[in-house]
Write an enzyme that holds these catalytic residues in place. Structure first.
Site, PDB file in Angstrom:
ATOM      1  CG  LEU A 242      97.061  19.508 -65.710  1.00  0.00           C
ATOM      2  CD1 LEU A 242      96.604  18.094 -65.379  1.00  0.00           C
ATOM      3  CD2 LEU A 242      98.477  19.721 -65.206  1.00  0.00           C
ATOM      4  CG  HIS A 243     100.025  24.093 -70.809  1.00  0.00           C
ATOM      5  ND1 HIS A 243      99.131  25.007 -71.313  1.00  0.00           N
ATOM      6  CD2 HIS A 243     100.633  24.695 -69.756  1.00  0.00           C
ATOM      7  CE1 HIS A 243      99.199  26.116 -70.601  1.00  0.00           C
ATOM      8  NE2 HIS A 243     100.097  25.954 -69.653  1.00  0.00           N
TER       9      HIS A 243
END
Length: 313
Positions: A242-243
């Site tokens: 989850l950037h």
């Protein structure tokens, strides 16, 4: 209680953009979202702005307006990430089309007006996608960089990229705009792949979102649980990273993140290394530091706090 931090979110939703945007909208006492701007990146601009509007509606935040920005990079053809995020950009969320209209005016004009009218150094810019919008803003009005409190962005890599061996997707998509942003003079916090690859949406963490039992929880679980056919071996085989939520997580809980000051330059000439973020940690070229580069994240605590915060929507 301290005053909520005023922010602008620039995004190209995108699964991880969706989680980031919803997280910011779930914490109004901490984050004052002044506007949301869309940029071409994961998907074309028309899909990006539509997805951003759908997410704002999902969060039931009628006070937040979405504006459309730049539809293509400065000097390169747009390459989207639809093989990963799906044809809509939000495949798996099953969101209805947005009912609320797009904001009037181009995002660049809206941003310029916002910065000129706001108290100096009171607005934080949060780019979650390519830096085309903010690069264009500073190209047209370089004096506005001095009015920015901070730029907290997801992008770049200290080492290996994810779209090429050298470059991360957001920076690679518009390296020339990124170079302008990093040279503009505003304080920058950079969350590169080395940080975001620590934040993995494992099945257990995705299940925790689903167990919220809310439309938001179900949408997030649908997004993150979608099988895109990606090879997850580089992430340990346990899920996707989850950037973009790391940007909002950093604003809400900075104690969960750590890094180092460095000078960051963007490669814009070599096709072999186009879009590489050259991180000079040891000041070998003796340039002044222009960014705080995050390289460590307490992912377990971050997911716990994200889940609890998103439960409020």
């Amino acid at each position: 209680m301290s005053e909520a931090r005023a922010i602008v979110i620039d995004c190209d939703p995108g699964h991880d953009d969706a989680v980031a945007l919803l997280l910011a909208l779930a914490a109004p006492e901490r984050l004052d979202v002044r506007s949301v701007t869309a940029v071409a990146g994961n998907v074309a601009l028309d899909k990006a702005e539509r997805n951003a509007r759908a997410l704002v509606e999902l969060a039931r935040r009628d006070d937040v307006t979405v504006y459309a920005g730049c539809e293509r990079p400065w000097r390169r053809a747009l390459v989207t990430a639809e093989p990963i995020v799906g044809p809509t950009g939000l495949d798996g969320a099953d969101l209805p089309p947005p009912a609320r209209a797009l904001g009037q005016g181009h995002a660049i004009d809206v941003l310029a007006d916002l910065l000129r009218k706001a108290r100096p150094r009171s607005i934080t810019l949060c780019p979650l996608g390519p830096l085309t919008n903010f690069g264009t803003l500073f190209l047209r009005a370089p004096e506005l960089a001095s009015r920015v409190r901070e730029i907290v962005l997801m992008g770049g890599a200290i080492g290996i990229g994810n779209v090429t061996a050298s470059a991360e997707f957001n920076i690679f998509t518009d390296p020339h705009a990124a170079s302008c942003v990093f040279a503009a003079g505003a304080p920058i916090v950079m969350l590169p792949l080395e940080a975001t690859h620590q934040v993995i949406a494992t099945p257990e963490r995705v299940r925790a979102f689903a167990q919220l039992g809310t439309p938001v929880g179900r949408a997030i679980a649908g997004l993150l649980g979608r099988d895109s056919g990606r090879d997850l071996s580089r992430f340990g085989g346990r899920g996707i990273p989850l950037h973009d939520p790391c940007v909002i997580g950093y604003l809400l809980w900075p104690e969960l993140f750590s890094g180092f000051a460095a000078h960051v330059a963007i490669e814009t000439e070599s096709e072999l290394s186009m879009g590489r973020t050259v991180v000079d940690r040891w000041r070998s070229a003796r340039p002044p530091d222009n960014a705080m580069v995050i390289d460590r994240v307490d992912a377990e605590a971050l997911f716990s706090r994200m889940t609890a915060t998103l439960a409020r929507l």
